[in-house]
Design a protein around this motif. Structure first.
Motif, PDB file in Angstrom:
ATOM      1  N   PRO A 101       0.825  -1.206   0.000  1.00  0.00           N
ATOM      2  CA  PRO A 101       0.000   0.000   0.000  1.00  0.00           C
ATOM      3  C   PRO A 101       0.862   1.261   0.000  1.00  0.00           C
ATOM      4  CG  PRO A 101       0.140  -0.880   2.219  1.00  0.00           C
ATOM      5  CD  PRO A 101       0.841  -1.866   1.318  1.00  0.00           C
ATOM      6  N   PRO A 102       0.318   2.372  -0.445  1.00  0.00           N
ATOM      7  CA  PRO A 102       1.075   3.634  -0.394  1.00  0.00           C
ATOM      8  C   PRO A 102       1.207   4.112   1.043  1.00  0.00           C
ATOM      9  CG  PRO A 102      -1.188   4.064  -1.028  1.00  0.00           C
ATOM     10  CD  PRO A 102      -1.038   2.563  -0.980  1.00  0.00           C
ATOM     11  N   THR A 103       2.245   4.868   1.316  1.00  0.00           N
ATOM     12  CA  THR A 103       2.407   5.419   2.661  1.00  0.00           C
ATOM     13  C   THR A 103       1.563   6.670   2.874  1.00  0.00           C
ATOM     14  OG1 THR A 103       4.328   6.708   1.954  1.00  0.00           O
ATOM     15  CG2 THR A 103       4.744   4.518   2.873  1.00  0.00           C
ATOM     16  N   THR A 104       1.185   7.321   1.772  1.00  0.00           N
ATOM     17  CA  THR A 104       0.417   8.560   1.847  1.00  0.00           C
ATOM     18  C   THR A 104      -0.779   8.489   0.923  1.00  0.00           C
ATOM     19  OG1 THR A 104       2.395   9.854   2.348  1.00  0.00           O
ATOM     20  CG2 THR A 104       0.497  11.078   1.527  1.00  0.00           C
ATOM     21  N   VAL A 105      -1.903   9.058   1.352  1.00  0.00           N
ATOM     22  CA  VAL A 105      -3.089   9.200   0.521  1.00  0.00           C
ATOM     23  C   VAL A 105      -3.460  10.678   0.478  1.00  0.00           C
ATOM     24  CG1 VAL A 105      -5.550   8.702   0.302  1.00  0.00           C
ATOM     25  CG2 VAL A 105      -3.968   6.886   0.970  1.00  0.00           C
ATOM     26  N   TYR A 106      -3.778  11.173  -0.705  1.00  0.00           N
ATOM     27  CA  TYR A 106      -4.205  12.558  -0.877  1.00  0.00           C
ATOM     28  C   TYR A 106      -5.736  12.610  -0.953  1.00  0.00           C
ATOM     29  CZ  TYR A 106       0.643  13.776  -1.716  1.00  0.00           C
ATOM     30  OH  TYR A 106       1.993  13.969  -1.566  1.00  0.00           O
ATOM     31  N   ILE A 107      -6.304  13.637  -0.345  1.00  0.00           N
ATOM     32  CA  ILE A 107      -7.758  13.780  -0.268  1.00  0.00           C
ATOM     33  C   ILE A 107      -8.160  15.105  -0.902  1.00  0.00           C
ATOM     34  CG2 ILE A 107      -9.757  13.967   1.252  1.00  0.00           C
ATOM     35  CD1 ILE A 107      -8.561  11.204   1.342  1.00  0.00           C
ATOM     36  N   ALA A 108      -9.151  15.078  -1.804  1.00  0.00           N
ATOM     37  CA  ALA A 108      -9.656  16.293  -2.436  1.00  0.00           C
ATOM     38  C   ALA A 108     -11.175  16.296  -2.372  1.00  0.00           C
ATOM     39  CB  ALA A 108      -9.189  16.381  -3.889  1.00  0.00           C
ATOM     40  N   VAL A 109     -11.759  17.475  -2.422  1.00  0.00           N
ATOM     41  CA  VAL A 109     -13.212  17.576  -2.438  1.00  0.00           C
ATOM     42  C   VAL A 109     -13.714  17.166  -3.816  1.00  0.00           C
ATOM     43  CG1 VAL A 109     -13.284  20.011  -3.169  1.00  0.00           C
ATOM     44  CG2 VAL A 109     -15.167  19.046  -1.808  1.00  0.00           C
ATOM     45  N   GLY A 110     -14.812  16.447  -3.871  1.00  0.00           N
ATOM     46  CA  GLY A 110     -15.330  15.935  -5.133  1.00  0.00           C
ATOM     47  C   GLY A 110     -16.236  16.889  -5.872  1.00  0.00           C
ATOM     48  N   THR A 111     -16.503  18.060  -5.296  1.00  0.00           N
ATOM     49  CA  THR A 111     -17.434  19.005  -5.903  1.00  0.00           C
ATOM     50  C   THR A 111     -16.738  20.199  -6.556  1.00  0.00           C
ATOM     51  OG1 THR A 111     -17.690  20.019  -3.718  1.00  0.00           O
ATOM     52  CG2 THR A 111     -19.345  18.403  -4.387  1.00  0.00           C
ATOM     53  N   ASN A 112     -15.430  20.189  -6.588  1.00  0.00           N
ATOM     54  CA  ASN A 112     -14.676  21.229  -7.270  1.00  0.00           C
ATOM     55  C   ASN A 112     -13.359  20.626  -7.727  1.00  0.00           C
ATOM     56  OD1 ASN A 112     -14.233  23.721  -8.383  1.00  0.00           O
ATOM     57  ND2 ASN A 112     -14.255  24.853  -6.451  1.00  0.00           N
ATOM     58  N   PHE A 113     -12.733  21.231  -8.721  1.00  0.00           N
ATOM     59  CA  PHE A 113     -11.604  20.567  -9.374  1.00  0.00           C
ATOM     60  C   PHE A 113     -10.212  21.111  -9.114  1.00  0.00           C
ATOM     61  CE2 PHE A 113     -13.279  23.789 -12.233  1.00  0.00           C
ATOM     62  CZ  PHE A 113     -12.149  24.469 -12.615  1.00  0.00           C
ATOM     63  N   PRO A 114     -10.007  22.417  -8.796  1.00  0.00           N
ATOM     64  CA  PRO A 114      -8.632  22.953  -8.855  1.00  0.00           C
ATOM     65  C   PRO A 114      -7.628  22.262  -7.944  1.00  0.00           C
ATOM     66  CG  PRO A 114     -10.228  24.735  -8.800  1.00  0.00           C
ATOM     67  CD  PRO A 114     -10.985  23.473  -8.504  1.00  0.00           C
ATOM     68  N   ASP A 115      -7.998  21.994  -6.682  1.00  0.00           N
ATOM     69  CA  ASP A 115      -7.030  21.432  -5.749  1.00  0.00           C
ATOM     70  C   ASP A 115      -6.575  20.045  -6.185  1.00  0.00           C
ATOM     71  OD1 ASP A 115      -7.318  23.729  -4.245  1.00  0.00           O
ATOM     72  OD2 ASP A 115      -8.891  22.866  -3.005  1.00  0.00           O
ATOM     73  N   ALA A 116      -7.515  19.237  -6.647  1.00  0.00           N
ATOM     74  CA  ALA A 116      -7.170  17.882  -7.075  1.00  0.00           C
ATOM     75  C   ALA A 116      -6.334  17.894  -8.343  1.00  0.00           C
ATOM     76  CB  ALA A 116      -8.436  17.058  -7.297  1.00  0.00           C
ATOM     77  N   LEU A 117      -6.599  18.831  -9.242  1.00  0.00           N
ATOM     78  CA  LEU A 117      -5.832  18.887 -10.484  1.00  0.00           C
ATOM     79  C   LEU A 117      -4.372  19.227 -10.218  1.00  0.00           C
ATOM     80  CD1 LEU A 117      -8.278  20.613 -12.974  1.00  0.00           C
ATOM     81  CD2 LEU A 117      -7.797  18.192 -12.688  1.00  0.00           C
ATOM     82  N   SER A 118      -4.121  20.209  -9.346  1.00  0.00           N
ATOM     83  CA  SER A 118      -2.736  20.533  -9.001  1.00  0.00           C
ATOM     84  C   SER A 118      -2.092  19.409  -8.202  1.00  0.00           C
ATOM     85  CB  SER A 118      -2.691  21.829  -8.190  1.00  0.00           C
ATOM     86  OG  SER A 118      -3.192  22.917  -8.933  1.00  0.00           O
ATOM     87  N   GLY A 119      -2.915  18.673  -7.463  1.00  0.00           N
ATOM     88  CA  GLY A 119      -2.401  17.582  -6.650  1.00  0.00           C
ATOM     89  C   GLY A 119      -2.059  16.339  -7.433  1.00  0.00           C
ATOM     90  N   ALA A 120      -2.596  16.194  -8.639  1.00  0.00           N
ATOM     91  CA  ALA A 120      -2.378  14.964  -9.405  1.00  0.00           C
ATOM     92  C   ALA A 120      -0.901  14.666  -9.647  1.00  0.00           C
ATOM     93  CB  ALA A 120      -3.142  15.026 -10.729  1.00  0.00           C
ATOM     94  N   PRO A 121      -0.100  15.610 -10.165  1.00  0.00           N
ATOM     95  CA  PRO A 121       1.320  15.264 -10.364  1.00  0.00           C
ATOM     96  C   PRO A 121       2.065  15.029  -9.064  1.00  0.00           C
ATOM     97  CG  PRO A 121       0.917  17.585 -10.876  1.00  0.00           C
ATOM     98  CD  PRO A 121      -0.420  16.937 -10.708  1.00  0.00           C
TER      99      PRO A 121
END
Length: 611
Positions: A536-556
């Motif tokens: 398993p990964p040591t870290t998991v990232y969490i983003a809100v599912g109702t808006n996109f900017p934070d998750a998009l920058s977090g993807a890379p």
């Protein structure tokens, strides 16, 4: 307790040293060395030029005193009525009478450990051991931003604390208060001769390295006038506890520096005579003793958030990427107001070890400017056409490349979002791998998929966009070129139709669909299908599912850490997402975005789901 996030130990070797966020100063801004701490140190004595916390702090508008406050400045006692009292000490205090301090009602103390990368506190061991008898203690460093990098000074501080406390690791210290960074002017310079942007970058690099080495957010010691003069009222450090310096008879230390809406520690009085074992600095805590105790706990759930989506993307970049060497480095620029181009671009950015920063259609926000200045890339690539990001922005971006020249700012853009995603896919040169297809008309299902596509190894691959009625000619051409062994459809048939699935089968022997009944369930399914329980990964990232900017920058960023992005609501954790977190049992969970996106209650729930 929220904190700035640092990359986890699972980052691949090509990111080795990414935490070394040495500040690349502009000409004339003062020399900064990114080298390790010297092998030898100066043992601080009161006569050798070392300083105590608050030695040069302006008194502030509530006190009639000189603009620079000395150790003999007139005392004030506005914080003395607060219930939790403490103190801070340095070599000036010698062997402190800790029994007397405890009898005087002191319940916590901060002990100076270092200054810059050359000065240590000769009395640290006695003071550290004795301060523990008060109940709670922590250590502080006097920063020297114009002398060496924030990273090297943070490393030096940690080494001095561990050595002085006679332990071999920070965790062996037990429950300690957050490390403190004392920020004041230099002995002969205002703001250490750094520009405001350089100072912000220096503090940021120090904070990130402290988190990486200690698991705790650095507490920042400052006051409004210094913060305004030296950082330009930066608003990007609100997740660090504030240690406010203000000497006043008022009951509160307000106003506060611009990054903070509340303070944690208040240095409200300094000695009126020469410092001695009993004439220490007086401090107060903003809360009760249980709340003070909670500050010693390292939370498994952390938050990486700026004051807006542009600042959050800059903070994500700063937490992961070092300034680029001469002739190296690419930064991808996407619209913070439109998602399609950043979806495809995030996968490519992660694949090429590059950050994604956000702009508006007509301007480069200040946070993005500051991060581009820090990174100093050789190239900048804009994702999307001129209707999404105007030519004026492209021109403005030229000054942030190493050559400061137009040829080094390019654009990946097609006639529409589908063609643009195909153009972005040309950055993937390996054939026979995985290709991800997502709808170009909505973002939720693709958010988690972009992070997986940005990973290393077998999961890495381009993410291209499709319409409900089929695969465009441009995307089909890329599928023909890439010859994928597998195509993964992100989302259900309402997002990626059966027509698209049938057409995809012509280009790959295997076509798989990741689809849940909701966007949240889809994110859990993508994670469970990608990350086996055995590794398993040591870290998991969490983003809100109702808006996109934070998750998009977090993807890379998530991709570089070989970590998934799971989606939650602003106020709760969907059942399947909670079950996936329970299965993964990550060592740390990183929340992307501020409390308006994901509440503190959700963050607390996430903390309980970590290992």
């Amino acid at each position: 307790m929220t904190r700035i996030v640092a990359p986890t130990s699972s980052l691949r070797l090509r990111l080795a040293g990414a935490m070394a966020l040495a500040v690349a100063l502009a000409a004339g801004g003062g020399a900064v060395s990114a080298s390790a701490a010297p092998a030898t140190s100066t043992v601080e004595t009161p006569a050798d030029g070392g300083h105590s916390m608050g030695w040069s702090m302006p008194a502030g508008p509530q006190v009639a005193a000189p603009s620079v406050r000395s150790r003999d400045a007139a005392a004030a006692s506005g914080g003395s009525s607060l219930p939790v009292q403490g103190m801070d000490v340095s070599s000036y205090n010698g062997d402190v009478d800790w029994a007397a301090a405890k009898n005087a009602g002191k319940q916590f103390a901060f002990v100076k450990a270092s200054e810059g990368t050359t000065i240590t506190n000769e009395n640290f061991t006695q003071q550290w051991t004795g301060s523990a008898t008060l109940g709670y203690h922590g250590a502080y460093a006097v920063g020297s931003p114009g002398i060496s990098s924030g990273t090297s000074q943070a490393d030096y501080f940690v080494k001095q604390v561990e050595a002085g406390a006679r332990v071999t690791s920070w965790s062996a210290l037990g429950a300690v208060l957050p490390p403190v960074l004392d920020l004041e002017n230099g002995a002969t310079t205002e703001c250490w001769n750094l520009t405001q942007a350089q100072m912000v970058a220096w503090i940021q690099s120090y904070a990130v390295e402290i988190l990486a080495k200690t698991g705790q957010n650095v507490s920042i010691y400052s006051n409004p006038s210094w913060w305004s003069d030296c950082t330009g009222n930066s608003g990007g450090f609100g997740i660090s506890p504030l240690y406010i310096a203000r000497y006043t008879t008022a009951a509160t230390p307000n106003p506060l520096p611009s990054s903070w809406s509340a303070w944690s520690f208040w240095q409200y009085e300094k000695p009126t005579g020469n410092a001695s074992p009993t004439s220490y600095d007086f401090d107060a805590f903003n809360g009760n003793i249980s709340q003070l105790a909670s500050m010693t706990t390292t939370s498994a759930a952390s938050r990486l958030a700026g004051t807006n989506r542009f600042a959050t993307s800059a903070d994500l970049s700063a937490s992961t990427f070092s300034p680029f060497a001469a002739g190296q480095g690419t930064v991808y620029i996407a619209s913070g107001l439109s998602y399609p181009d950043a979806l495809a671009g995030g996968a490519l950015a992660g694949h090429l070890d590059s950050p994604v920063l956000l702009v508006t259609s007509t301007a480069v926000p200040p946070a993005t400017q500051a991060e581009l200045t820090r990174l100093d890339p050789a190239r900048i690539v804009i994702l999307g056409g001129t209707t999404v990001i105007t030519p004026a922005v492209q021109t403005a971006l030229q000054q942030y490349t190493q050559a400061q020249s137009a040829p080094f700012v390019t654009r990946l853009a097609g006639s529409n979002r589908f063609v643009t995603s195909a153009d972005i896919a040309t950055g993937f040169t390996t054939t026979g791998g995985v290709v991800y297809l997502a709808t170009g008309l909505a973002y939720p299902d693709a958010l988690s998929g972009a992070a997986v596509a940005a990973e290393s190894g077998a999961h890495s691959g381009p993410l291209m966009l499709v319409a409900p009625n089929g695969i465009s000619t441009a995307v089909a051409a890329q599928l023909t070129r890439l010859k994928p062994s597998k195509i993964i459809l992100l989302g259900g048939t309402s997002a990626v139709s059966t027509t698209v699935a049938s057409q995809a089968a012509k280009y790959a022997p295997t076509v798989t669909r990741f689809a849940g009944t909701t966007r949240y369930n889809t994110s859990a399914l993508i994670s469970s299908s990608t990350f086996p329980s055995s590794t398993p990964p040591t870290t998991v990232y969490i983003a809100v599912g109702t808006n996109f900017p934070d998750a998009l920058s977090g993807a890379p960023v998530a991709g570089l850490a070989d970590s998934p992005v799971l989606l939650v609501t602003s106020t709760g954790i969907p059942t399947l997402v909670a079950q996936e977190l329970h299965r993964l049992k990550p060592q740390s969970i990183v929340v992307l975005g501020g409390t308006s996106a994901i509440s503190t209650e959700v963050e607390a729930q996430l903390d309980g789901l970590a290992r």
